[in-house]
Design an enzyme around this catalytic site. Sequence first.
Site, PDB file in Angstrom:
ATOM      1  N   LYS A 168       0.862  -1.181   0.000  1.00 16.53           N
ATOM      2  CA  LYS A 168       0.000   0.000   0.000  1.00 16.53           C
ATOM      3  C   LYS A 168       0.896   1.227   0.000  1.00 16.53           C
ATOM      4  O   LYS A 168       1.798   1.352   0.840  1.00 16.53           O
ATOM      5  CB  LYS A 168      -0.881  -0.014   1.245  1.00 16.53           C
ATOM      6  CG  LYS A 168      -1.613   1.290   1.507  1.00 16.53           C
ATOM      7  CD  LYS A 168      -2.540   1.147   2.678  1.00 16.53           C
ATOM      8  CE  LYS A 168      -3.130   2.473   3.090  1.00 16.53           C
ATOM      9  NZ  LYS A 168      -4.150   2.337   4.120  1.00 16.53           N
TER      10      LYS A 168
HETATM   11  C1  5RP Z   1      -1.857   4.757   7.900  1.00 13.63           C
HETATM   12  C2  5RP Z   1      -2.678   3.828   7.094  1.00 13.63           C
HETATM   13  C3  5RP Z   1      -4.071   4.185   6.891  1.00 13.63           C
HETATM   14  O1  5RP Z   1      -4.874   3.048   6.833  1.00 13.63           O
HETATM   15  C4  5RP Z   1      -4.260   4.840   5.594  1.00 13.63           C
HETATM   16  O2  5RP Z   1      -3.315   5.787   5.262  1.00 13.63           O
HETATM   17  C5  5RP Z   1      -5.657   5.313   5.553  1.00 13.63           C
HETATM   18  O3  5RP Z   1      -6.122   5.592   4.370  1.00 13.63           O
HETATM   19  P1  5RP Z   1      -6.412   7.100   3.981  1.00 13.63           P
HETATM   20  O4  5RP Z   1      -5.082   7.753   3.782  1.00 13.63           O
HETATM   21  O5  5RP Z   1      -7.146   6.882   2.681  1.00 13.63           O
HETATM   22  O6  5RP Z   1      -7.257   7.734   5.022  1.00 13.63           O
HETATM   23  O7  5RP Z   1      -2.244   2.832   6.628  1.00 13.63           O
HETATM   24  O8  5RP Z   1      -0.534   4.373   7.854  1.00 13.63           O
END
Ligand code: 5RP
Length: 262
Positions: free
Chosen positions: A173
Site C-alpha cells: 500500500k
Molecule cells: C496509515 C494507514 C491508513 O490506513 C491509511 O493511510 C488510511 O487511508 P487514507 O489515507 O485513505 O485515510 O495505513 O498508515
Amino acid sequence: MDWGMRNRLAGIIKPDTGRCVMLAIDHGYFQGPTTGLERPGEAVAPLLGYADALMLTRGVLRNVIDPGRRIPIVLRVSGGTSILRDDLSDEDITVSIEDAIRVNASALALSVFVGGPHEKETLTNLAKLCDEGQRYGIPVLAVTAVGKEMSRDARYLRLACRIAAELGAQIVKTYYCEGFEKVVGGCPVPIVIAGGKKIEERDALKLAYVAVSAGAVGVDMGRNIFQSKWPAQMIQAVRSIVHDGKTDAQAWEEFQHATGRS
Ligand code: 5RP
C-alpha cells in the site's frame, strides 16, 4: 504460494476483476478518535456491503464488527506510537500471529518507514512478519508510510515499494504520485493506494482513476470515504472506477445522481 495464502489473497483482490476496494479504518492506532471514526461501528455499517476488505485494528474489530459479517479482514499489526510524538516511525509488531489467526485475519498490515529514523527496525519487523505469515499462509500488506520529512515522489516510493516486496510482502500500500507507472513497474506484487487527507469528492475519484490506470490493483481508502458527507455513495463511485472500468467523470456523474445533486 500455498493454497491458504492464495485463497486469502483471492478474498481481498477479487479474481473476476483482479481489483480491490479496501476500506481503511485503522487510523485510530496512532491518531485516536479520528474525525469520522469517533463511533467506528456506526461509520462503517452502511459501507461494509461495498468493501472487498476492511483494514482495522483488533480492538475495533472485536468491539464493533459483527463476527457474523463475512468480510475479509486486513489486520493492522504494527503500532506503538502516537501523534504526540514527532517520530512516528518507532513502530513494533503489536499483535501475535496466534491472535491474528484467532480473529481469522485474511492479511496482516504493517507500516515500513524507508529513510526514517527507525528504517531498519520497521523493515526487519516486516521480514519477521512475512516469515510468520508464510508459516500460516497469511499474506502481509506493507504500508510505505511517509514521515514528515520524507517526500512522496516516484523515486522514493519506487524504492520503498520494491524493498517491501523484496522482503516478502504480498501486497503493498502506497501513495499515488506523478510517474506512478514507474512505482508499479518496479514492484513485483500488487499495489493499492491510500487516499490520504480528505479532498473534494471529485478529486478523490480522479485519484482512484489515475492510480488504477497507472497499474494499481485498487485502493485502500479511508478518509476520502468515511469523512465524506456521502460515504456510501462515495465508496460506490470508487467501486465503479476500480471494478467496473468507469472513468472518474462517469463515476462523478453517478455520484452526483446518487446524492441528488443532478
Ligand atoms: C496509515 C494507514 C491508513 O490506513 C491509511 O493511510 C488510511 O487511508 P487514507 O489515507 O485513505 O485515510 O495505513 O498508515
